[in-house]
Each structure stands twice: as structure tokens, then as C-alpha cells.
Design an enzyme around this catalytic site. Structure first.
Site, PDB file in Angstrom:
ATOM      1  N   LYS A   1       0.827  -1.199   0.000  1.00  0.00           N
ATOM      2  CA  LYS A   1       0.000   0.000   0.000  1.00  0.00           C
ATOM      3  C   LYS A   1       0.865   1.254   0.000  1.00  0.00           C
ATOM      4  O   LYS A   1       2.011   1.253   0.427  1.00  0.00           O
ATOM      5  CB  LYS A   1      -0.921   0.008   1.228  1.00  0.00           C
ATOM      6  CG  LYS A   1      -1.882  -1.179   1.279  1.00  0.00           C
ATOM      7  CD  LYS A   1      -2.984  -1.044   0.234  1.00  0.00           C
ATOM      8  CE  LYS A   1      -3.904  -2.252   0.269  1.00  0.00           C
ATOM      9  NZ  LYS A   1      -3.393  -3.418  -0.439  1.00  0.00           N
ATOM     10  N   ASP A   2       0.238   2.315  -0.449  1.00  0.00           N
ATOM     11  CA  ASP A   2       0.825   3.629  -0.570  1.00  0.00           C
ATOM     12  C   ASP A   2       1.451   4.120   0.736  1.00  0.00           C
ATOM     13  O   ASP A   2       1.042   3.739   1.821  1.00  0.00           O
ATOM     14  CB  ASP A   2      -0.330   4.558  -0.984  1.00  0.00           C
ATOM     15  CG  ASP A   2       0.128   5.908  -1.446  1.00  0.00           C
ATOM     16  OD1 ASP A   2       1.344   6.119  -1.528  1.00  0.00           O
ATOM     17  OD2 ASP A   2      -0.749   6.734  -1.738  1.00  0.00           O
TER      18      ASP A   2
END
Length: 662
Positions: A294-295
Site C-alpha cells: 500500500k501507498d
């Protein structure tokens, strides 16, 4: 559906580019993996800026790209890195100067045009807004393999009679914990650590035994009498292997071997988060598994699994880690696998928008009904003057001297100071050992390659390059595939528009087939796929097939022979939908006065019982809050690009940003 082309409109961004969704294959995720010390702290909020029409701005000093990221194309941190590196953030008074120097560096960066991103599918007029003014304006919830959106909504620990008492977390002193950790990690010559039992009782000895075994996997304990005093002696049970493989006999047979939990994190990417967790748990990062990374500059919620660590121990981390929360614990038989997820659900706030209600309505209706071109985002191609796809092309060409040169040569762009010095030393001496000495962090791609050149010599670059972990090496050739795909999709849409035509490809199961003249009306543009080049794909039966051939021929590659002398670099290819229509799309425009107030509740806010924000009918600013779900390996920035009609390249973002602020 009307087609529009990229104009001079630009997106301003000061923070780093981010990958917006998960890739299916492990090789698609060359994320940096660095052990961080201590707890996380909240990042500084960006300042509000006025944006010119048709732009979007991500505030914060542009130097944050070089300071925090070091260039995504090459400064890829590898697993189990233990060296710490300087943050490199400028003092507040230097921000303006730093912004200008960064803008100068980014003059050599890529634009969307450079990587084939040239088309829009909608006809509405673009408008400006501020993306990621706060990292909490970008929230990602993973969609699991069962189709459910992951939420952190339960912090309770499953009741388990096998778990030791809570006293195990407090019975050892800080000095004792340090000595035990050094023993566990073989950091000194001691073969055992003896801990005197004060206030000796059987119960107290039991708690100490449990504390050592649960907090320091790989250590065994025994009780000894020494001069009338009781000691608990800790020692290694099975050498260094015990650290990576927690003791089998200490885990109840009736309990699943993996503790699954939901991880809520702020401003941290997945691998960094796992390295922090593993450091606090004193285990190797490779006992964790997940479905996708994830970011970083976001709030993200995803499922994680860990081998033979109790929910009790994991829950205890909530007391000492900031900006992390662990919950929704359960014991399962199996780990998680990369790519098992169905996608991600995004909640995105664009602040200080200039679009009228009508413009917003048209833009969001278009996103909901038509979608966006499924381009690979700018972050796929790196941030410096040497794009990752150029390295990938050289690998496929078998041009190993060029591969070495592209990775190591000096370049303009956003990079950490030590990398710049390393490159300068390499250009001057071509001495891998001398260049390596300039790197305090040896486990970046440059450091790995230099180490390989020192070991194998300049005449065996293939073996030297092979020292770099496989996923990171494959990142380069996947970047080249993405570069070709983006260009070909733009040509396909320019040539045939947004309707299926005979000769297009669609998937039936996992098999690509051609659309025949008589079948055209049975398909929509959302069914059409195009190939990433490789030896196991077919190409469209129309003009775009020749365009593929011409592009690869111009790059000295044979489209009919995508097998490589080195098996790892043989490309089989794949298919990718050209238009993605997001699911679960909703939006609202809200008014607000304070640029720093949150505009929606997070999972943690809801757990803490915070009431949702109340909006006035009028305010100094307007924000667009939008929700949508995307499948894996798609880019949320490309969806936002379609709404705002902006160029998402850091080059354009930064040039406009610094020009406008002068």
C-alpha cells in the site's frame, strides 16, 4: 463518448509519486524495505496554496521527494536493510531555495507525453484542486479475496487459555531485554544470559520463562541454583535458524499457525511497516505475508498474516507504536499470498476545488459511467533523468554495459546526496569499490550492483547485476512493458476511439480472442484488452499490431522472439483492459473554512467514538470527497487525472508549483 487530448494543463505536486493499487505479481512490487528505528510520528501537514486554473497541488516542500524517496527508479531499498540513513529534510528557512533547486532538477524529469499518456476519454472541462494536502486526505481500504472491504473495527484479543499473562510484558527490565536481544541476534560472544529471580516464587519463575520464550523467539530457558539464588538462564536452542522459524512445540496444535490481523497505518508503506513490526517483535520480516503493498503518503487499511505470533503480542504493540493500529485478530491455517486481493477502495479528498457544481457532476458521472484509460501511472517510470524503462530496454537488448551505465552514471533529478557522490566517483574512476565507499546505505540497487562488480569484475556484468534481488531486476523490464503498453493504448484510442472494432482483443477466461465483424455489437470498450509485449501473447488484427512491431523494432527488439538468453528476462507478456470503470463510485462537495480539519472519519476515529465532521452550507473553501473501488494493478492517480484533466508528472507539477509561488 468524446475523446480529448492532453493540453498544457498541469498538476502541481510537491510530494512523491505513489503507486495507487496493488500489483498482482511480486515482481511488480519493487518496494523499498528498510528497518526503521523507534515509533512513527505524524508527518507535517502541507500549507494551503492558491492554485491556478486547471491544476492540482500537493503541498509540502518539493525537496521531500529527494529527501524521503531518493528517486523511485533506482534507490530501491532491499530486504533486511539495517543501516540507518539521514532524513535529509531542509530547515524551514531553506524551503524556498530547496523548492527552486528541486524544480531545476526536475526539468530533466519525465512528462506524461514521454511515457505515452496522452488521451482522456471524457469531454468535460477540467478544474483545479489540492490532492493530498494532508496524507489523511487519501485513504485506501483493501478489498479481500472474499470481496469484503477491510476495516479496523475490533481491537479485542481472542480469548485463548494458552496465552501467558499480561505480566510477561513488564517482568523483564530494559537492561535484561537488551541483553536478551543481543543474545538472540548473536550480537555478542555470550552463549547464555542469566537473570536472577528476585522474590522467588514458582509463579514468578513461570512468568519469566514465558516472557523470554514469547518475546525472544529462538531462545530456550532453564532454571539454575547458583550460590543459593535462583536464576533463569536463556540460551540458543537451535542456532541462527531458530530466529526465522519460531519454535514449533511452543504453539498449540489446535490453533491455526497464522495470526491474521488488520493493519491500519498512516504515512508509511507496507514493507516499512512490516519491518517496524518485526523489529519490535524481534523476528524476521519474512514471517509476515500480505496480499498487496500500500501507498506511503496515505492512511491505509489491509490484512496481514504472521507465523506463530500471538494476537496478544500483536495487540500489545498498540501501546507503543504511533500511527499504527492492529486489530480484527483471528487464527488461520494459511498465510496470505500476493495478488489474492480483489482490489482497493479509495476515499480521496480534493481540497479547494475551483470547479462549479455542474463541472464536478459531469466529471464524476463520466468517471462512474465511462471510467478512465488504464494507463500505468508516472510512478512506474522513476523520477530522475534515467527512466526505469530505459534500463529495462537495455536488459532486453542484452546491452549489459549500457545497463551498468544507466544505473550508475550521474543524472539530473531528485536524488539523495550520497547517491550523487557515489555516481560522481563512479564516473571519475570506474572503480566499483571506491564508488561503494561513498554509499552509507549499501543495499540500494546501486550498492548491490557495485558490490557485484567488485566481486565478479567489469567483464561479468550479468553476474554482477544478478546480485540485485530478482523482483527489483524484473521491475526494470516490467517498466519497459508498461511504457510500450501506454504508447500503444494511446495509438489505439486515437485510431479507433472508444468503441470495439474488428481485430480488437477480448478475454474469454484467461484466453485472448479476436472480435469478428459480426460480433462487434456484442462487446463494449470495457471488454477490450491489449497485450503487454511477450512471447506468449497475440496482438490485435488491425493497424495497432504493426505499431507494436514498429516500436519494438525501433528499440532493436524482435517482437517475434521475446525470449531472452537469460530465462529470468524472457517476457511471456500479459493482457490488460484499456478502460477501467471504477465500482462503488460516490461523491459529495463540502464547504469548509479551516484547511487543516479532517473532512471524514477514519477507522480509528470511529473506534474512538469521534462524531463525523459537520459541514456548513457555505465556507471559505470547497472540497470534492470521492469514493471508488479499483481492481489490482490500476492507478488511482489515473482516475483522478481523468476527473481533473491534469498532467500527473512530477516535472510539470514542480515547475508550475515553483513558478506560481514566486
Amino acid at each position: 463518448m468524446e475523446l480529448t487530448e492532453v493540453t498544457g494543463v498541469s498538476l502541481k505536486r510537491g510530494s512523491h509519486a505513489v503507486e495507487d493499487n496493488d500489483s498482482v505479481a511480486p515482481a511488480e512490487e519493487a518496494k523499498r524495505q528498510k528497518v526503521l528505528d523507534g515509533c512513527l510520528t505524524t508527518g507535517q501537514d502541507g500549507l494551503e496554496h492558491v492554485s491556478p486554473p486547471g491544476s492540482v497541488h500537493v503541498p509540502g516542500p518539493p525537496a521531500a521527494v529527494s529527501a524521503r524517496e531518493g528517486g523511485k527508479n533506482s534507490d530501491v531499498q532491499l530486504e533486511e536493510e539495517e543501516e540507518e540513513e539521514e532524513d535529509g529534510l531542509s530547515e524551514e528557512g531553506e524551503e524556498e531555495e530547496e523548492a527552486e533547486s528541486f524544480a531545476d532538477m526536475m526539468k530533466h524529469g519525465l512528462t506524461e507525453l514521454d511515457v505515452g499518456i496522452t488521451k482522456f476519454v471524457s469531454s468535460h472541462q477540467g478544474f483545479s484542486g489540492i490532492l493530498k494536502e494532508r496524507y489523511s486526505d487519501f485513504v485506501v481500504h483493501e478489498i479481500g479475496k472474499d470481496g469484503q472491504i477491510s476495516h479496523l473495527d475490533d481491537l479485542s484479543v481472542p480469548v485463548d487459555e494458552e496465552d501467558p499473562s499480561e505480566d510477561v510484558f513488564t517482568v523483564l527490565t530494559a537492561e535484561e531485554k537488551q541483553r536478551l536481544e543481543e543474545l538472540q541476534l548473536f550480537k555478542n560472544k555470550e552463549t547464555s544470559v542469566a537473570i536472577e529471580v528476585i522474590e522467588d516464587t514458582k509463579e514468578k519463575r513461570t512468568v519469566i520463562h514465558q516472557a523470554i520464550k514469547s518475546l525472544f523467539p529462538g531462545l530456550e530457558t532453564k532454571t539454575e541454583d547458583r550460590e543459593g539464588k535462583k536464576y533463569i538462564v536463556a540460551y540458543h536452542a537451535a542456532g541462527k535458524k531458530a530466529l526465522a522459524n519460531p519454535r514449533k512445540h511452543s504453539w498449540p496444535k489446535s490453533r491455526g499457525s497464522y495470526c491474521h490481523f488488520v493493519l491500519y497505518k498512516e504515512n508509511k508503506d507496507t514493507m516499512d511497516a512490516i519491518n517496524v513490526l518485526s523489529k519490535y517483535l524481534r523476528v524476521k520480516p519474512n514471517i509476515f505475508s500480505y496480499m498487496g503493498t500500500k501507498d506511503k503518503r496515505a492512511i491505509t487499511v489491509q490484512e496481514i498474516a504472521v507465523l506463530k505470533i500471538t494476537a496478544q503480542r500483536l495487540a500489545h504493540l498498540n501501546k507503543c507504536l504511533m500511527n499504527f493500529k492492529l486489530g480484527n485478530f483471528s487464527y488461520q491455517k494459511n498465510p496470505l499470498k500476493l495478488g489474492e486481493l480483489q482490489g482497493n477502495h479509495f476515499t480521496v479528498v480534493l481540497r479547494n476545488i475551483t470547479g462549479t457544481d455542474d463541472q464536478v457532476q459531469k466529471a464524476m458521472n463520466s468517471l462512474k459511467e465511462i471510467g478512465f484509460i488504464n494507463y500505468y501511472g508516472m510512478q512506474r517510470f522513476g523520477t530522475t533523468a534515467v527512466p526505469t524503462y530505459q534500463v529495462g530496454r537495455a536488459i532486453l537488448q542484452n546491452s549489459w554495459t549500457e545497463v551498468m551505465d544507466l544505473i550508475l552514471k550521474p543524472r539530473s533529478g531528485a536524488e539523495k546526496g550520497y547517491l550523487v557522490k557515489c555516481r560522481e566517483e563512479w564516473a571519475k574512476t570506474k572503480d566499483p569499490a571506491a564508488a561503494l565507499r561513498k554509499l552509507p546505505v549499501k543495499r540500494c540497487v546501486e550498492g548491490q550492483l557495485l558490490r557485484g562488480l567488485s566481486k565478479y569484475g567489469m567483464k561479468n556484468i550479468v553476474s554482477a547485476f544478478g546480485i540485485i534481488p530478482r523482483n527489483n531486476r524484473l521491475m526494470y523490464i516490467h517498466s519497459y512493458q508498461s511504457y510500450v503498453w501506454n504508447n500503444m493504448v494511446s495509438k489505439r484510442i486515437e485510431e479507433y476511439g472508444l468503441k470495439p472494432v474488428p481485430g480488437d482483443l477480448v478475454l474469454k477466461g484467461a484466453t485472448a480472442t479476436y472480435i469478428d465483424e459480426e460480433d462487434v455489437n456484442n462487446y463494449s470498450i470495457h471488454d477490450v484488452v491489449m497485450p503487454l509485449p511477450g512471447f506468449d501473447v497475440i496482438y490485435p488484427k488491425h493497424k495497432i499490431s504493426e505499431a507494436y512491431r514498429e516500436m519494438l523494432t525501433a528499440d532493436n527488439l524482435d517482437i517475434d522472439n521475446m525470449r531472452h538468453k537469460i530465462r529470468d528476462y524472457s517476457l511471456s507478456g500479459a493482457y490488460r483492459k484499456i478502460i477501467i470503470r471504477p465500482q462503488n463510485v460516490s461523491w459529495e462537495v463540502v464547504a469548509y473554512d479551516d484547511p487543516k480539519i479532517p473532512l471524514f472519519n477514519t477507522d480509528v476515529d470511529n473506534l474512538e467514538g469521534k462524531p463525523p465532521p459537520v459541514f456548513a452550507s457555505e465556507g471559505k473553501y470547497r472540497a470534492l470527497k470521492m469514493d471508488f473501488s479499483l481492481p489490482p494493478s490500476t492507478y488511482a492517480t489515473m482516475a483522478i487525472r481523468e476527473v481533473l484533466k491534469v498532467d500527473t508528472s512530477i516535472k510539470n507539477q514542480t515547475q508550475l508549483n515553483t513558478t506560481w509561488l514566486r
